[in-house]
Design a protein around this motif. Structure first.
Motif, PDB file in Angstrom:
ATOM      1  N   ILE A 318       0.867  -1.182   0.000  1.00 22.21           N
ATOM      2  CA  ILE A 318       0.000   0.000   0.000  1.00 22.21           C
ATOM      3  C   ILE A 318       0.903   1.230   0.000  1.00 22.21           C
ATOM      4  CG2 ILE A 318      -1.748   1.314   1.238  1.00 22.21           C
ATOM      5  CD1 ILE A 318      -2.746  -1.266   2.459  1.00 22.21           C
ATOM      6  N   GLU A 319       0.891   1.964  -1.094  1.00 20.64           N
ATOM      7  CA  GLU A 319       1.767   3.134  -1.211  1.00 20.64           C
ATOM      8  C   GLU A 319       1.137   4.359  -0.577  1.00 20.64           C
ATOM      9  OE1 GLU A 319       4.676   4.955  -4.540  1.00 20.64           O
ATOM     10  OE2 GLU A 319       2.562   4.883  -5.112  1.00 20.64           O
ATOM     11  N   ARG A 320       1.894   5.001   0.307  1.00 18.73           N
ATOM     12  CA  ARG A 320       1.497   6.268   0.902  1.00 18.73           C
ATOM     13  C   ARG A 320       2.652   7.252   0.696  1.00 18.73           C
ATOM     14  NH1 ARG A 320      -0.538   2.747   5.833  1.00 18.73           N
ATOM     15  NH2 ARG A 320      -2.658   2.207   5.134  1.00 18.73           N
ATOM     16  N   GLU A 321       2.853   8.207   1.586  1.00 20.01           N
ATOM     17  CA  GLU A 321       3.819   9.263   1.331  1.00 20.01           C
ATOM     18  C   GLU A 321       5.247   8.948   1.775  1.00 20.01           C
ATOM     19  OE1 GLU A 321       0.706  10.005   2.748  1.00 20.01           O
ATOM     20  OE2 GLU A 321       0.008  10.517   0.726  1.00 20.01           O
ATOM     21  N   SER A 322       5.410   8.016   2.748  1.00 16.74           N
ATOM     22  CA  SER A 322       6.727   7.875   3.374  1.00 16.74           C
ATOM     23  C   SER A 322       7.802   7.317   2.426  1.00 16.74           C
ATOM     24  CB  SER A 322       6.623   6.942   4.593  1.00 16.74           C
ATOM     25  OG  SER A 322       6.324   5.621   4.199  1.00 16.74           O
ATOM     26  N   CYS A 323       7.388   6.696   1.338  1.00 20.98           N
ATOM     27  CA  CYS A 323       8.368   6.152   0.391  1.00 20.98           C
ATOM     28  C   CYS A 323       8.838   7.193  -0.627  1.00 20.98           C
ATOM     29  CB  CYS A 323       7.783   4.936  -0.345  1.00 20.98           C
ATOM     30  SG  CYS A 323       6.320   5.346  -1.324  1.00 20.98           S
TER      31      CYS A 323
END
Length: 329
Positions: A318-323
């Motif tokens: 699940i892609e969010r902002e931290s990557c």
């Protein structure tokens, strides 16, 4: 496994006498009790209390043993087991294994000595061969980690693939110096996630750096120490793969804000509202718990089935902002 009839035949008494000895009936002669108890020990006899419980129509319980009952992942598994157990009119006994592998056997045997419909366990030790004598009397289902030295029904996540997906995702964002922060490398979950990390590093042609591997991180002090060492590394990392939700939660407090990209293995409450929101490899603990409880009752309903199976569940990124913290030159 020896039955009550086997004990009775060896001891030269009736099965009813064996039952009375086991249930501590005061009307059994002392010399008979000592003799029968010795035969029980010789034959490694474990009573089939599950059959007795259901035959007598009394309510039973499923035991659930997890490393940390407060951990959101294990709490969700326990809740799912309890939901299904309640639908069958069965209670749930929940216990905390903690982080001392040497205590696991005592804790589990304490549970197994009760009249359980089955036991769901997320193990912490590296030897479960002693549980073989319980398998015919109590359905045993392992979750999160497979047992060692024992063939048993098991439901785990695809940890190696999850470690690979997390690391590969950071590489695709341009990162070449990616740290691994995790827990106890004696556990299969950690070893498999680290193997996935190394596979992604190898495929990308990135030079290996053992200085970026920080294991046995399990409290605030060890987390702060790991972060300090990583930030002082001559080739400071630009990204971190955190191998479990507990590490991720501690890292969020220890890492400098908006300086390192992070992907964590395992979602947890609030992971999507912290800033930056945490990119995660998502597990489904509710499904693991439901499947584990269902397998217990399948064993209760069909006690003659002997084939035991390891089931590996898919994980999802699940892609969010931290990557999205940019990699530095």
């Amino acid at each position: 496994m020896a039955t009550m009839r086997d004990v009775a035949a060896r001891a030269g008494v009736s099965a009813k006498t064996v039952s009375r000895v086991f249930n501590d009936d005061p009307h059994v002669l002392p010399e008979t009790r000592l003799h029968v108890e010795q035969i029980m020990r010789d034959l490694n006899y474990v009573p089939n209390v599950l059959a007795t419980t259901f035959r007598n129509g009394r309510s039973s319980a499923i035991g659930v043993a997890v490393p940390d009952v407060v951990d959101p992942f294990f709490a969700a598994i326990a809740r799912a087991v309890d939901d299904l157990a309640r639908s069958r009119g069965v209670a749930t006994l929940l216990t905390n294994l903690g982080d001392e592998p040497g205590r696991e056997r005592d804790i589990l045997e304490s549970l197994l000595s009760r009249r359980l419909a089955g036991l769901v366990v997320a193990p912490i030790s590296i030897d479960h061969s002693w549980l073989k004598r319980w398998q015919d009397s109590t359905p045993l289902v392992f979750v999160d980690r497979a047992p060692v030295g024992l063939s048993a029904d098991t439901f785990t996540d695809n940890d190696e693939v999850g470690g690979y997906q997390a690391t590969r995702h950071l590489i695709e964002h341009g990162h070449r110096r990616i740290a691994y922060v995790g827990g106890d490398l004696r556990l299969s979950t950690e070893l498999n996630r680290l193997a996935g990390y190394w596979r992604a590093i190898d495929e990308a042609g990135i030079e290996k750096d053992d200085g970026l591997i920080k294991a046995y991180v399990d409290n605030r002090a060890s987390t702060e120490d790991a972060v300090t060492r990583l930030l002082d590394h001559p080739w400071r990392p630009t990204a971190v793969f955190s191998s479990n939700a507990r590490c991720s939660m501690m890292l969020l407090h220890a890492l400098p804000a908006d300086q390192l990209a992070v992907v964590g293995f395992g979602d947890f409450p609030m992971a999507d509202v912290v800033r930056p929101a945490l990119t995660v490899i998502d597990q489904d603990p509710n499904e693991i718990g439901r499947l584990a409880a269902q397998r217990v009752f399948d064993r209760v309903d069909h006690p003659k089935r002997r084939l035991r199976k390891t089931n590996i569940l898919d994980v999802t990124l699940i892609e969010r902002e931290s990557c999205k913290v940019a990699a530095r030159s």
